[in-house]
Design a protein around this motif. Sequence first.
Motif, PDB file in Angstrom:
ATOM      1  N   LEU A  94      25.982  73.953   8.353  1.00  0.00           N
ATOM      2  CA  LEU A  94      26.879  73.373   9.342  1.00  0.00           C
ATOM      3  C   LEU A  94      27.367  71.998   8.895  1.00  0.00           C
ATOM      4  CD1 LEU A  94      28.155  73.828  12.123  1.00  0.00           C
ATOM      5  CD2 LEU A  94      26.174  72.687  13.138  1.00  0.00           C
ATOM      6  N   ALA A  95      26.474  71.205   8.332  1.00  0.00           N
ATOM      7  CA  ALA A  95      26.853  69.874   7.844  1.00  0.00           C
ATOM      8  C   ALA A  95      27.890  70.002   6.726  1.00  0.00           C
ATOM      9  CB  ALA A  95      25.616  69.130   7.342  1.00  0.00           C
ATOM     10  N   LYS A  96      27.699  70.969   5.834  1.00  0.00           N
ATOM     11  CA  LYS A  96      28.644  71.200   4.735  1.00  0.00           C
ATOM     12  C   LYS A  96      29.991  71.655   5.271  1.00  0.00           C
ATOM     13  CE  LYS A  96      29.067  73.810   0.411  1.00  0.00           C
ATOM     14  NZ  LYS A  96      28.429  74.827  -0.474  1.00  0.00           N
ATOM     15  N   TYR A  97      29.968  72.516   6.277  1.00  0.00           N
ATOM     16  CA  TYR A  97      31.200  73.034   6.889  1.00  0.00           C
ATOM     17  C   TYR A  97      31.995  71.908   7.548  1.00  0.00           C
ATOM     18  CZ  TYR A  97      33.985  75.365  10.541  1.00  0.00           C
ATOM     19  OH  TYR A  97      34.995  75.773  11.385  1.00  0.00           O
ATOM     20  N   LYS A  98      31.288  71.035   8.288  1.00  0.00           N
ATOM     21  CA  LYS A  98      31.970  69.944   8.994  1.00  0.00           C
ATOM     22  C   LYS A  98      32.524  68.899   8.034  1.00  0.00           C
ATOM     23  CE  LYS A  98      29.530  70.205  13.421  1.00  0.00           C
ATOM     24  NZ  LYS A  98      28.609  69.515  14.352  1.00  0.00           N
ATOM     25  N   ALA A  99      31.859  68.738   6.887  1.00  0.00           N
ATOM     26  CA  ALA A  99      32.279  67.717   5.921  1.00  0.00           C
ATOM     27  C   ALA A  99      33.645  68.021   5.324  1.00  0.00           C
ATOM     28  CB  ALA A  99      31.230  67.598   4.812  1.00  0.00           C
ATOM     29  N   GLN A 100      34.046  69.309   5.285  1.00  0.00           N
ATOM     30  CA  GLN A 100      35.324  69.672   4.668  1.00  0.00           C
ATOM     31  C   GLN A 100      36.498  69.588   5.643  1.00  0.00           C
ATOM     32  OE1 GLN A 100      35.745  73.873   3.698  1.00  0.00           O
ATOM     33  NE2 GLN A 100      34.123  74.378   5.163  1.00  0.00           N
ATOM     34  N   LEU A 101      36.221  69.292   6.912  1.00  0.00           N
ATOM     35  CA  LEU A 101      37.274  69.261   7.919  1.00  0.00           C
ATOM     36  C   LEU A 101      37.953  67.901   8.002  1.00  0.00           C
ATOM     37  CD1 LEU A 101      35.387  71.038  10.868  1.00  0.00           C
ATOM     38  CD2 LEU A 101      36.934  72.096   9.218  1.00  0.00           C
ATOM     39  N   THR A 102      39.270  67.928   8.202  1.00  0.00           N
ATOM     40  CA  THR A 102      40.002  66.700   8.492  1.00  0.00           C
ATOM     41  C   THR A 102      39.797  66.387   9.976  1.00  0.00           C
ATOM     42  OG1 THR A 102      42.022  67.856   9.138  1.00  0.00           O
ATOM     43  CG2 THR A 102      41.754  67.341   6.790  1.00  0.00           C
ATOM     44  N   PRO A 103      40.084  65.156  10.414  1.00  0.00           N
ATOM     45  CA  PRO A 103      39.939  64.834  11.845  1.00  0.00           C
ATOM     46  C   PRO A 103      40.755  65.775  12.743  1.00  0.00           C
ATOM     47  CG  PRO A 103      40.161  62.832  10.584  1.00  0.00           C
ATOM     48  CD  PRO A 103      40.406  63.952   9.628  1.00  0.00           C
ATOM     49  N   GLY A 104      41.962  66.130  12.272  1.00  0.00           N
ATOM     50  CA  GLY A 104      42.807  67.033  13.056  1.00  0.00           C
ATOM     51  C   GLY A 104      42.206  68.417  13.170  1.00  0.00           C
ATOM     52  N   GLN A 105      41.668  68.931  12.070  1.00  0.00           N
ATOM     53  CA  GLN A 105      41.030  70.246  12.071  1.00  0.00           C
ATOM     54  C   GLN A 105      39.790  70.248  12.956  1.00  0.00           C
ATOM     55  OE1 GLN A 105      40.434  70.644   7.845  1.00  0.00           O
ATOM     56  NE2 GLN A 105      42.151  72.077   7.610  1.00  0.00           N
ATOM     57  N   ALA A 106      39.021  69.176  12.869  1.00  0.00           N
ATOM     58  CA  ALA A 106      37.808  69.082  13.673  1.00  0.00           C
ATOM     59  C   ALA A 106      38.143  69.100  15.164  1.00  0.00           C
ATOM     60  CB  ALA A 106      37.047  67.802  13.319  1.00  0.00           C
ATOM     61  N   ALA A 107      39.200  68.379  15.543  1.00  0.00           N
ATOM     62  CA  ALA A 107      39.602  68.326  16.948  1.00  0.00           C
ATOM     63  C   ALA A 107      40.100  69.689  17.426  1.00  0.00           C
ATOM     64  CB  ALA A 107      40.693  67.270  17.142  1.00  0.00           C
ATOM     65  N   ALA A 108      40.907  70.369  16.559  1.00  0.00           N
ATOM     66  CA  ALA A 108      41.457  71.679  16.916  1.00  0.00           C
ATOM     67  C   ALA A 108      40.341  72.714  17.067  1.00  0.00           C
ATOM     68  CB  ALA A 108      42.455  72.134  15.859  1.00  0.00           C
ATOM     69  N   LEU A 109      39.369  72.684  16.152  1.00  0.00           N
ATOM     70  CA  LEU A 109      38.266  73.639  16.209  1.00  0.00           C
ATOM     71  C   LEU A 109      37.339  73.357  17.394  1.00  0.00           C
ATOM     72  CD1 LEU A 109      37.375  73.971  12.424  1.00  0.00           C
ATOM     73  CD2 LEU A 109      38.361  75.723  13.900  1.00  0.00           C
ATOM     74  N   LYS A 110      37.205  72.077  17.733  1.00  0.00           N
ATOM     75  CA  LYS A 110      36.387  71.712  18.892  1.00  0.00           C
ATOM     76  C   LYS A 110      37.007  72.277  20.170  1.00  0.00           C
ATOM     77  CE  LYS A 110      34.280  67.759  21.221  1.00  0.00           C
ATOM     78  NZ  LYS A 110      34.139  66.275  21.247  1.00  0.00           N
ATOM     79  N   GLU A 111      38.341  72.180  20.261  1.00  0.00           N
ATOM     80  CA  GLU A 111      39.043  72.716  21.432  1.00  0.00           C
ATOM     81  C   GLU A 111      38.968  74.234  21.465  1.00  0.00           C
ATOM     82  OE1 GLU A 111      41.380  72.979  24.895  1.00  0.00           O
ATOM     83  OE2 GLU A 111      40.129  71.415  24.001  1.00  0.00           O
ATOM     84  N   GLU A 112      39.104  74.869  20.283  1.00  0.00           N
ATOM     85  CA  GLU A 112      39.004  76.329  20.203  1.00  0.00           C
ATOM     86  C   GLU A 112      37.626  76.798  20.645  1.00  0.00           C
ATOM     87  OE1 GLU A 112      39.033  79.880  16.825  1.00  0.00           O
ATOM     88  OE2 GLU A 112      39.829  77.892  16.319  1.00  0.00           O
ATOM     89  N   ARG A 113      36.593  76.079  20.214  1.00  0.00           N
ATOM     90  CA  ARG A 113      35.219  76.449  20.582  1.00  0.00           C
ATOM     91  C   ARG A 113      34.984  76.227  22.082  1.00  0.00           C
ATOM     92  NH1 ARG A 113      30.957  78.405  18.608  1.00  0.00           N
ATOM     93  NH2 ARG A 113      28.846  77.726  19.117  1.00  0.00           N
ATOM     94  N   ARG A 114      35.571  75.160  22.625  1.00  0.00           N
ATOM     95  CA  ARG A 114      35.426  74.888  24.060  1.00  0.00           C
ATOM     96  C   ARG A 114      35.995  76.043  24.879  1.00  0.00           C
ATOM     97  NH1 ARG A 114      38.062  73.605  28.302  1.00  0.00           N
ATOM     98  NH2 ARG A 114      40.065  73.607  27.214  1.00  0.00           N
ATOM     99  N   LYS A 115      37.163  76.553  24.442  1.00  0.00           N
ATOM    100  CA  LYS A 115      37.793  77.673  25.140  1.00  0.00           C
ATOM    101  C   LYS A 115      36.959  78.949  25.014  1.00  0.00           C
ATOM    102  CE  LYS A 115      42.570  76.033  24.783  1.00  0.00           C
ATOM    103  NZ  LYS A 115      43.897  76.277  24.173  1.00  0.00           N
ATOM    104  N   GLN A 116      36.396  79.184  23.819  1.00  0.00           N
ATOM    105  CA  GLN A 116      35.553  80.359  23.606  1.00  0.00           C
ATOM    106  C   GLN A 116      34.329  80.337  24.520  1.00  0.00           C
ATOM    107  OE1 GLN A 116      34.638  80.257  19.434  1.00  0.00           O
ATOM    108  NE2 GLN A 116      36.449  81.434  18.834  1.00  0.00           N
TER     109      GLN A 116
END
Length: 228
Positions: A73-95
Amino acid sequence: RGISSDQRPKRPLTAYFRFMKENRPAFREKNPEASSTELIKKLAGAWKELPASQKEVYEEAKKTDWQRYGEQLAKYKAQLTPGQAAALKEERRKQLARRRSLRAKRELTMLGKPKRPRNAFNIFVAEHFQESEGISPVAKLKKLFDAWQKLSTSQKKPYLQLAEDDKVRYENEMKSWEAKMVELGREDLVRSKKKRLKKKPAETAKQAETARTSLGNKAKLKLKKPEE
């Protein structure tokens, strides 16, 4: 871009679900006629009777998986840009919101919550859907909607009455169901008194009919004024 929540490392199974996954094929082979529900009950009973020493094996495997999961998980998060992290956080919230909603609906179904009342149009559709022309359900619904719009007030009256009857049925069943929920200690599922007493079904329909009549009379007066 190029990153989705599907690529996020999967959370490890709990010790119990790991046991279920590993032993399900063997239990299925021994109980070929058992339904899925019956099979789960058998597996749950076997887990309950499993000695603590054997359960510990599954607990240790879970701990190892969680350590690996943390690293991935740490490796996965390290490759994300701030924009990607925010978009994925919102996607996960909806899921998660969808999952909570589905779980809540399943729970209410299991607890026997009464079905919500149908409106007049819903009753009309249920009565005429099979005989309605149209290739797809959507096409049928469109034709039925058009047919409903063309009905006169007197033709709609039986359906409006059935809808009112269904509201009464719903309120009566809900009162009994909510009383049962209180006995079970599930006050969280009971509607607030304020919401329950907001408006009576008959009063709501009567007020709506009065408003329609009033608007109709005003429209007629406006049409007559130029002639006078």
